[in-house]
Design a protein around this motif. Structure first.
Motif, PDB file in Angstrom:
ATOM      1  N   LYS A 103      10.587 -27.915 -45.840  1.00  0.00           N
ATOM      2  CA  LYS A 103       9.158 -28.114 -46.088  1.00  0.00           C
ATOM      3  C   LYS A 103       8.337 -26.924 -45.577  1.00  0.00           C
ATOM      4  O   LYS A 103       7.328 -26.563 -46.186  1.00  0.00           O
ATOM      5  CB  LYS A 103       8.706 -29.441 -45.488  1.00  0.00           C
ATOM      6  N   THR A 142       9.303 -32.442 -54.216  1.00  0.00           N
ATOM      7  CA  THR A 142      10.485 -31.905 -53.525  1.00  0.00           C
ATOM      8  C   THR A 142      11.634 -32.906 -53.618  1.00  0.00           C
ATOM      9  O   THR A 142      12.618 -32.799 -52.898  1.00  0.00           O
ATOM     10  CB  THR A 142      10.178 -31.571 -52.041  1.00  0.00           C
ATOM     11  N   ASP A 160       4.779 -42.561 -53.703  1.00  0.00           N
ATOM     12  CA  ASP A 160       6.212 -42.888 -53.675  1.00  0.00           C
ATOM     13  C   ASP A 160       6.421 -44.250 -54.325  1.00  0.00           C
ATOM     14  O   ASP A 160       5.573 -45.142 -54.209  1.00  0.00           O
ATOM     15  CB  ASP A 160       6.724 -42.898 -52.226  1.00  0.00           C
TER      16      ASP A 160
END
Ligand SMILES: C[S@@+](CC[C@H](N)C(=O)[O-])C[C@H]1O[C@@H](n2cnc3c(N)ncnc32)[C@H](O)[C@@H]1O
Length: 224
Positions: free
Chosen positions: A61, A151, A108
């Motif tokens: 990250k 990601t 999410d």
């Protein structure tokens, strides 16, 4: 490797120690993200925060954040992270003074991660929003983000079908990997070239590989 199997009360001891340590590290470093990790340990004992914040995850990250800054500078004010898990990357960007982020959204599909992401990012107030949704079901025009980050490309069935949902010209940062042995990694790629072929971005500003101990992580920054 550390072994602590001599303690019969290891899980509780571990949590209290981890909480104390995170609070100490937050006080020492002044990091709101690290303070958030402390709050997550106290409030969400079931969250796999140590996994999400291990040095390899943090390394990937930091690579994303630093390369993003080197590639496009501070010109992203509305950022949406898809497959955002506990919202660690938004927290890293919100506390980085090089960026000037107005709002960072972490989306999410797993409803269990939303309250954890909210706790982690509580210090950023309404500059952070966690939401539960399938990234395939979002109205990307309405979101009006100037950067989309994913990601978790190794976790989605068909990367290009998802990218086809974005308005042409949308700026993206994508990461995937060649860590095929993890069962939830359903879309790994063997190389950076394969990742580029999978994504078929209209413009590529950055394409690179970060070698890790057990696998390689690939990243693309560009536009659809
Ligand atoms: C293990 S995590 C993140 C791994 C990744 N390497 C990272 O840290 O960025 C992958 C996340 O993607 C989420 N995810 C998978 N499919 C999704 C979808 N269709 N929409 C939104 N989130 C999704 C999962 O719920 C999970 O939290």
């Amino acid at each position: 490797m550390m072994h602590a199997s001599h303690s019969p009360h290891l899980p509780e001891d571990w949590r209290e120690n981890a909480y104390d340590l995170a609070r100490g590290l937050a006080a020492y470093s002044g990091s709101r993200l690290v303070a958030g990790i402390g709050r997550v340990i106290a409030k969400h004992p079931e969250a796999k925060i140590a996994n999400a914040f291990n040095h390899k995850q943090v390394g990937c990250k930091m690579w994303a954040r630093d390369t993003l800054f080197a590639t496009i500078g501070a010109s992203c004010r509305r950022v949406v992270v898809l497959g955002g898990w506990y919202g660690i990357l938004p927290a890293m960007m919100l506390e980085d003074p090089r960026f000037d982020i107005e709002i960072a959204v972490s989306c999410d599909i797993d409803p269990a991660v939303e309250p954890v992401a909210q706790t982690l990012n509580a210090a950023f107030g309404d500059r952070f929003v966690a939401m539960t949704a399938d990234m395939h079901a979002l109205d990307y025009r309405a979101l009006n983000a100037d950067l989309l980050i994913n990601t978790s490309c190794e976790h989605i069935t068909d990367l290009r079908s998802w990218l086809d949902l974005l308005p042409p010209g949308t700026r993206v940062l994508l990461q995937s990997n060649d860590y095929f042995s993890e069962p939830t990694h359903i879309s790994c790629v063997n190389s950076l070239e394969e990742f580029q072929a999978q994504a078929r971005l209209a413009h590529v500003q950055f394409a690179g590989t970060l070698p890790m101990k057990k696998y390689r992580r690939f990243m693309l920054i560009g536009a659809v």
